[in-house]
Design a protein around this motif. Structure first.
Motif, PDB file in Angstrom:
ATOM      1  N   PRO A 176       0.845  -1.196   0.000  1.00 38.37           N
ATOM      2  CA  PRO A 176       0.000   0.000   0.000  1.00 38.37           C
ATOM      3  C   PRO A 176       0.887   1.254   0.000  1.00 38.37           C
ATOM      4  O   PRO A 176       2.002   1.226   0.505  1.00 38.37           O
ATOM      5  CB  PRO A 176      -0.779  -0.103   1.311  1.00 38.37           C
ATOM      6  CG  PRO A 176      -0.660  -1.531   1.725  1.00 38.37           C
ATOM      7  CD  PRO A 176       0.653  -2.021   1.182  1.00 38.37           C
ATOM      8  N   VAL A 177       0.381   2.346  -0.575  1.00 42.34           N
ATOM      9  CA  VAL A 177       1.130   3.597  -0.634  1.00 42.34           C
ATOM     10  C   VAL A 177       0.296   4.702   0.014  1.00 42.34           C
ATOM     11  O   VAL A 177      -0.906   4.803  -0.240  1.00 42.34           O
ATOM     12  CB  VAL A 177       1.471   3.970  -2.094  1.00 42.34           C
ATOM     13  CG1 VAL A 177       2.135   5.339  -2.183  1.00 42.34           C
ATOM     14  CG2 VAL A 177       2.380   2.906  -2.718  1.00 42.34           C
ATOM     15  N   VAL A 178       0.956   5.517   0.843  1.00 40.66           N
ATOM     16  CA  VAL A 178       0.307   6.671   1.460  1.00 40.66           C
ATOM     17  C   VAL A 178       0.888   7.933   0.839  1.00 40.66           C
ATOM     18  O   VAL A 178       2.103   8.141   0.844  1.00 40.66           O
ATOM     19  CB  VAL A 178       0.520   6.691   2.993  1.00 40.66           C
ATOM     20  CG1 VAL A 178      -0.093   7.950   3.598  1.00 40.66           C
ATOM     21  CG2 VAL A 178      -0.066   5.444   3.634  1.00 40.66           C
ATOM     22  N   ILE A 179       0.002   8.766   0.277  1.00 38.79           N
ATOM     23  CA  ILE A 179       0.384  10.042  -0.322  1.00 38.79           C
ATOM     24  C   ILE A 179      -0.045  11.143   0.637  1.00 38.79           C
ATOM     25  O   ILE A 179      -1.207  11.204   1.041  1.00 38.79           O
ATOM     26  CB  ILE A 179      -0.294  10.232  -1.696  1.00 38.79           C
ATOM     27  CG1 ILE A 179       0.137   9.104  -2.642  1.00 38.79           C
ATOM     28  CG2 ILE A 179       0.036  11.610  -2.278  1.00 38.79           C
ATOM     29  CD1 ILE A 179      -0.664   9.045  -3.933  1.00 38.79           C
ATOM     30  N   THR A 180       0.908  12.006   1.003  1.00 41.10           N
ATOM     31  CA  THR A 180       0.640  13.059   1.983  1.00 41.10           C
ATOM     32  C   THR A 180       0.680  14.424   1.313  1.00 41.10           C
ATOM     33  O   THR A 180       1.670  14.778   0.666  1.00 41.10           O
ATOM     34  CB  THR A 180       1.670  13.007   3.130  1.00 41.10           C
ATOM     35  OG1 THR A 180       1.632  11.706   3.733  1.00 41.10           O
ATOM     36  CG2 THR A 180       1.371  14.056   4.184  1.00 41.10           C
ATOM     37  N   LEU A 181      -0.400  15.168   1.470  1.00 41.86           N
ATOM     38  CA  LEU A 181      -0.497  16.558   1.014  1.00 41.86           C
ATOM     39  C   LEU A 181      -0.243  17.443   2.227  1.00 41.86           C
ATOM     40  O   LEU A 181      -1.012  17.416   3.190  1.00 41.86           O
ATOM     41  CB  LEU A 181      -1.889  16.834   0.436  1.00 41.86           C
ATOM     42  CG  LEU A 181      -2.238  18.306   0.181  1.00 41.86           C
ATOM     43  CD1 LEU A 181      -1.332  18.910  -0.886  1.00 41.86           C
ATOM     44  CD2 LEU A 181      -3.702  18.445  -0.203  1.00 41.86           C
ATOM     45  N   THR A 182       0.864  18.193   2.196  1.00 38.57           N
ATOM     46  CA  THR A 182       1.191  19.111   3.280  1.00 38.57           C
ATOM     47  C   THR A 182       0.922  20.528   2.790  1.00 38.57           C
ATOM     48  O   THR A 182       1.399  20.917   1.718  1.00 38.57           O
ATOM     49  CB  THR A 182       2.661  18.953   3.710  1.00 38.57           C
ATOM     50  OG1 THR A 182       2.888  17.583   4.079  1.00 38.57           O
ATOM     51  CG2 THR A 182       2.986  19.846   4.896  1.00 38.57           C
ATOM     52  N   VAL A 183       0.155  21.284   3.578  1.00 38.64           N
ATOM     53  CA  VAL A 183      -0.315  22.601   3.135  1.00 38.64           C
ATOM     54  C   VAL A 183       0.132  23.682   4.107  1.00 38.64           C
ATOM     55  O   VAL A 183       0.027  23.519   5.320  1.00 38.64           O
ATOM     56  CB  VAL A 183      -1.862  22.608   3.035  1.00 38.64           C
ATOM     57  CG1 VAL A 183      -2.363  23.959   2.526  1.00 38.64           C
ATOM     58  CG2 VAL A 183      -2.359  21.484   2.145  1.00 38.64           C
ATOM     59  N   GLN A 184       0.640  24.784   3.553  1.00 36.96           N
ATOM     60  CA  GLN A 184       0.896  25.996   4.335  1.00 36.96           C
ATOM     61  C   GLN A 184      -0.472  26.645   4.535  1.00 36.96           C
ATOM     62  O   GLN A 184      -0.877  27.554   3.815  1.00 36.96           O
ATOM     63  CB  GLN A 184       1.844  26.937   3.595  1.00 36.96           C
ATOM     64  CG  GLN A 184       3.217  26.384   3.372  1.00 36.96           C
ATOM     65  CD  GLN A 184       4.037  27.277   2.439  1.00 36.96           C
ATOM     66  OE1 GLN A 184       3.621  28.362   2.046  1.00 36.96           O
ATOM     67  NE2 GLN A 184       5.203  26.798   2.081  1.00 36.96           N
TER      68      GLN A 184
END
Length: 147
Positions: free
Chosen positions: A4-12
């Motif tokens: 499985p792959v986890v994609i992380t969106l990090t936002v200012q």
């Protein structure tokens, strides 16, 4: 090794939330993507970010705020049809789990013909402030199948 792959969106989040009608480049400038499978962007933009996922395995999208008092919710993942791409999932829209920090998750189809193809999609997400206010944005990265 397939996983499985986890994609992380990090936002200012403080910057993005404070903008009035931001352009797509301003939105992109406040967002970074990463994953746990060596995904990358050759030019540093979310639009160029490519995650490598595996046939018949899960992909999960999570949102993270860089600023305290804010949260990021993944509202949906929408397949964006282009000339040479294919939808890796059974549905054109993957809905998030809801709430102020909702995530989205889906399994890649068990289809070997997906090898060597791209899935271009939109991440639709909301930024919440410490109250009940939110603003919704979108970015459009890519997926590729790991050989």
């Amino acid at each position: 090794m397939a996983k499985p792959v986890v994609i992380t969106l990090t936002v200012q989040t403080a910057n993005l939330f404070g903008m009035n009608a931001p352009s797509q480049s301003q939105i992109d400038g406040c967002c970074t993507l990463s994953d746990d499978n060596s995904g990358s962007s050759s030019n540093g933009t979310p639009e160029d970010f490519k995650s490598y996922v595996f046939i018949n395995n899960n992909v999960k999208w999570v949102g993270v705020s860089r600023d305290s008092g804010y949260s990021v919710a993944i509202n949906s993942i929408d397949y964006e049809s282009k000339s040479n791409d294919v939808n890796f999932f059974d549905s054109p829209t993957i809905y998030g789990s809801g709430g102020r920090s909702g995530n989205a998750s889906a399994n890649v189809k068990n289809d070997p013909s997906l090898l060597g193809t791209l899935d271009i999609y939109n991440i639709n997400f909301s930024v919440y402030d410490s109250g009940n206010s939110s603003k919704t944005f979108s970015i459009d990265p890519k997926l590729a199948i790991n050989p």
